[in-house]
Design a protein around this motif. Sequence first.
Motif, short mmCIF file in Angstrom:
data_model
loop_
_atom_site.label_atom_id
_atom_site.label_comp_id
_atom_site.label_asym_id
_atom_site.label_seq_id
_atom_site.Cartn_x
_atom_site.Cartn_y
_atom_site.Cartn_z
N GLN A 86 56.69 38.64 44.21
CA GLN A 86 55.34 38.59 44.79
C GLN A 86 54.72 39.98 44.81
O GLN A 86 53.54 40.14 44.55
N ALA A 87 55.54 40.98 45.12
CA ALA A 87 55.08 42.36 45.15
C ALA A 87 56.27 43.29 45.11
O ALA A 87 57.40 42.89 45.39
N THR A 88 55.99 44.54 44.79
CA THR A 88 57.00 45.60 44.81
C THR A 88 56.41 46.78 45.56
O THR A 88 55.26 47.17 45.30
N SER A 89 57.17 47.32 46.49
CA SER A 89 56.73 48.53 47.18
C SER A 89 57.51 49.72 46.63
O SER A 89 58.69 49.60 46.29
N ALA A 90 56.80 50.83 46.53
CA ALA A 90 57.41 52.07 46.06
C ALA A 90 56.78 53.19 46.88
O ALA A 90 55.60 53.50 46.70
N GLY A 91 57.55 53.72 47.83
CA GLY A 91 57.00 54.76 48.70
C GLY A 91 55.84 54.22 49.50
O GLY A 91 55.95 53.20 50.18
N ASN A 92 54.70 54.87 49.39
CA ASN A 92 53.51 54.46 50.14
C ASN A 92 52.61 53.52 49.35
O ASN A 92 51.46 53.31 49.72
N MET A 93 53.15 52.94 48.27
CA MET A 93 52.35 52.06 47.42
C MET A 93 52.93 50.65 47.38
O MET A 93 54.14 50.46 47.49
N MET A 141 62.53 51.52 44.78
CA MET A 141 61.59 50.42 44.86
C MET A 141 62.23 49.27 45.63
O MET A 141 63.44 49.09 45.62
N LYS A 142 61.35 48.48 46.25
CA LYS A 142 61.81 47.35 47.06
C LYS A 142 60.99 46.11 46.69
O LYS A 142 59.76 46.18 46.59
N THR A 143 61.67 45.00 46.50
CA THR A 143 60.99 43.73 46.25
C THR A 143 60.45 43.18 47.56
O THR A 143 61.16 43.19 48.58
N VAL A 144 59.22 42.72 47.54
CA VAL A 144 58.58 42.17 48.73
C VAL A 144 58.45 40.66 48.55
O VAL A 144 57.99 40.19 47.51
N THR A 145 58.90 39.92 49.57
CA THR A 145 58.72 38.46 49.56
C THR A 145 58.26 38.02 50.94
O THR A 145 58.60 38.63 51.95
N THR A 146 57.48 36.96 50.96
CA THR A 146 57.02 36.37 52.20
C THR A 146 56.86 34.87 52.01
O THR A 146 56.48 34.43 50.92
N ASP A 147 57.11 34.12 53.06
CA ASP A 147 56.89 32.67 53.03
C ASP A 147 55.41 32.33 53.24
O ASP A 147 55.02 31.18 53.11
N ASN A 148 54.59 33.34 53.57
CA ASN A 148 53.17 33.12 53.84
C ASN A 148 52.31 33.16 52.59
O ASN A 148 51.08 33.05 52.67
N ALA A 149 52.94 33.34 51.45
CA ALA A 149 52.26 33.29 50.15
C ALA A 149 53.17 32.51 49.20
O ALA A 149 54.37 32.40 49.45
N PRO A 150 52.61 31.97 48.13
CA PRO A 150 53.44 31.18 47.22
C PRO A 150 54.54 32.00 46.56
O PRO A 150 54.34 33.18 46.26
N PHE A 157 52.45 47.11 44.98
CA PHE A 157 51.91 46.51 43.76
C PHE A 157 52.06 44.99 43.88
O PHE A 157 53.19 44.49 43.90
N ILE A 158 50.94 44.29 44.00
CA ILE A 158 50.97 42.85 44.24
C ILE A 158 50.73 42.10 42.94
O ILE A 158 49.74 42.34 42.24
N SER A 159 51.64 41.18 42.63
CA SER A 159 51.50 40.35 41.44
C SER A 159 50.29 39.43 41.57
O SER A 159 49.78 39.20 42.67
N GLY A 160 49.88 38.87 40.45
CA GLY A 160 48.73 37.97 40.43
C GLY A 160 48.88 36.83 41.40
O GLY A 160 49.92 36.17 41.45
N GLN A 161 47.83 36.61 42.19
CA GLN A 161 47.81 35.53 43.16
C GLN A 161 46.76 34.51 42.76
O GLN A 161 45.62 34.86 42.44
N ILE A 162 47.18 33.26 42.78
CA ILE A 162 46.27 32.16 42.49
C ILE A 162 46.20 31.26 43.72
O ILE A 162 46.84 31.52 44.73
N SER A 163 45.46 30.19 43.62
CA SER A 163 45.18 29.34 44.78
C SER A 163 46.26 28.29 45.01
O SER A 163 45.98 27.10 45.07
N LEU A 164 47.50 28.75 45.19
CA LEU A 164 48.59 27.82 45.48
C LEU A 164 48.85 27.77 46.97
O LEU A 164 48.81 28.79 47.66
N ASP A 165 49.16 26.58 47.46
CA ASP A 165 49.61 26.42 48.83
C ASP A 165 51.04 26.95 48.91
O ASP A 165 51.89 26.53 48.13
N PRO A 166 51.32 27.88 49.84
CA PRO A 166 52.66 28.45 49.92
C PRO A 166 53.76 27.44 50.22
O PRO A 166 54.91 27.63 49.82
#
Length: 125
Positions: free
Chosen positions: A18-25, A1-10, A27-36
């Motif tokens: 923010q998310a975790t990738s596993a193979g071809n999947m 598994m790999k942790t996914v991070t981006t400056d384009n989301a909070p 999984f994105i954590s809950g996103q709310i209306s925050l300015d990144p």
Amino acid sequence: MKTVTTDNAPAAIGPYSQATSAGNMLFISGQISLDPKTGAVVGDTVETQAEKAIHNLIAIVRDAGFLVTDIAKVTVYIRDMGKFTEFNEVYARELSGHRPARAVVEVSALPKGVLVELDAICVKE
């Protein structure tokens, strides 16, 4: 598994990614209306908050190397099911006709007092 991070989301506001990738999947954590950039809540209506939360979710999808059409499942948490129609209008517009499986759940409270939160699962074919 790999942790996914981006400056384009909070950044995560707790002990999660923010998310975790596993193979071809993805999984994105809950996103709310925050300015990144500022971490401030954007908007005070279901429509404006939904739009920003969806933009944050899509930023994670794209920055993780997935497409919007790879979104297979979305869970929506909404504080007032009476705003379901307003939410749906924004959701349909922002996903440009893509129709992943979805559940919508009314909840009594969400982080930072927001009105809507979304999480998602993506699958690359």
